[in-house]
Scaffold this active site. Structure first.
Site, PDB file in Angstrom:
ATOM      1  N   GLY A  15     -21.298 -46.846  52.162  1.00  0.00           N
ATOM      2  CA  GLY A  15     -22.117 -48.055  52.189  1.00  0.00           C
ATOM      3  C   GLY A  15     -21.340 -49.266  52.666  1.00  0.00           C
ATOM      4  CE  LYS A 178     -23.026 -34.634  55.740  1.00  0.00           C
ATOM      5  NZ  LYS A 178     -23.439 -36.036  55.593  1.00  0.00           N
ATOM      6  CG  ASN A 182     -22.895 -32.588  52.347  1.00  0.00           C
ATOM      7  OD1 ASN A 182     -21.748 -32.923  52.607  1.00  0.00           O
ATOM      8  ND2 ASN A 182     -23.928 -33.384  52.539  1.00  0.00           N
TER       9      ASN A 182
END
Length: 294
Positions: A15, A178, A182
């Site tokens: 972030g 993805k 992961n």
């Protein structure tokens, strides 16, 4: 594009990279637990030092009305703890983006921002938080969004920055690609306490192959056109990243809860919905859950 009001809820490593870039062209507020007033991004691709506008209490937001866009970059397990930010930040014209791992971001965030448009995103950003506002960034700063008008509004925010925010008709496939990465990388590095190169170990490689096969098979059942013939090539690439330290490994080393439920738990739940068995993924999820702090 004229300057927009952008809030980043959870401006830690990932972030923070997005917030720091966007702050160079927009009015950006970082909604955080620990205050800071300056961005320091150590990066080969997008180094930056500059002022930061970070607030720790929703009552201290600098705006009278809602944000134009809210990027939610919290770990999934911390979302409910940040619920107080959403009412003042979100309105009917606000676009909320789940900058989180997993495939359940829209379901997780919609109850917190019921009047806003909530979008999923596939996130690629290698970064590590060194201190509040101080981030070591290693590679990529990319979001892949579904191809729809609200996503194109978010993509416009990246003009004048080094971010890549891409609406794509291939978003669903990208999301399951993805999620599979992961499930392998985060899960196996956290369980072995070793960086990504552990995937090259023959025994771990066999488990990785099962995890990726299960995830992408569930993805196919969910409507994504997954190419199962790419599994070995994908694992070969992961094995070459010998020093890669995943966020779940970092969380495990620091004694923090992991994102296992948002990653492995999401695969198990999707498998149940679509009638695909997920025993190896369930086992990894249970092991990770047992290792989390109580």
């Amino acid at each position: 594009m004229e300057q927009q009001r952008v809030a980043v809820v959870g401006a830690g490593s990932v972030g923070g990279v997005f917030a720091a870039q966007l702050s160079q062209v927009h009015d950006v507020v970082a909604c955080v637990r620990r205050p800071f007033d300056r961005w320091v991004i150590e990066s080969p691709e997008l180094p930056y030092e500059g002022p930061a506008q970070a607030v720790t209490d929703p009552a201290d937001l600098p705006w009278d009305g809602p944000a134009d866009a809210v990027l939610v970059a919290l770990k999934a397990q911390h979302t409910d703890g940040a619920a107080g930010w959403f009412a003042p930040l979100c309105g009917p014209d606000t676009v909320v983006v789940s900058v989180q791992n997993g495939i359940e971001g829209v379901e997780r965030l919609t109850p917190l921002a019921p009047d806003s448009t909530v979008l999923p995103a596939v996130v690629y950003c290698g970064a590590e938080l060194l201190a509040p506002g101080h981030i070591r960034h290693s590679q990529s700063a990319r979001l892949i969004l579904p191809d729809e008008p609200a996503a194109r509004r978010v993509a416009d925010l990246a003009e004048g920055t080094k971010l890549r925010i891409e609406p794509s008709a291939g978003h669903l496939v990208a999301a399951w690609v993805k999620l599979g990465l992961n499930s392998v990388a985060n899960g196996l590095t956290a369980l072995t306490a070793k960086p990504m190169g552990v995937v090259a170990d023959p025994g771990i490689r066999a488990i990785a192959h099962q995890l990726l096969t299960v995830c992408w098979t569930v993805g196919r059942a969910a409507g994504a056109d997954m190419d199962l013939d790419m599994i070995d090539k994908t694992l070969d690439g992961m094995s070459r990243n010998t020093k890669g330290r995943t966020s779940m490994l970092q969380d495990r080393e620091a004694g923090r809860p992991t994102e296992h439920d948002a990653i492995h738990g999401a695969i198990v739940r999707a498998g149940e919905r679509h009638g695909v068995p997920t025993p190896v993924t369930r086992m990894v999820d249970d092991l990770l859950a047992a290792g989390d702090p109580s």
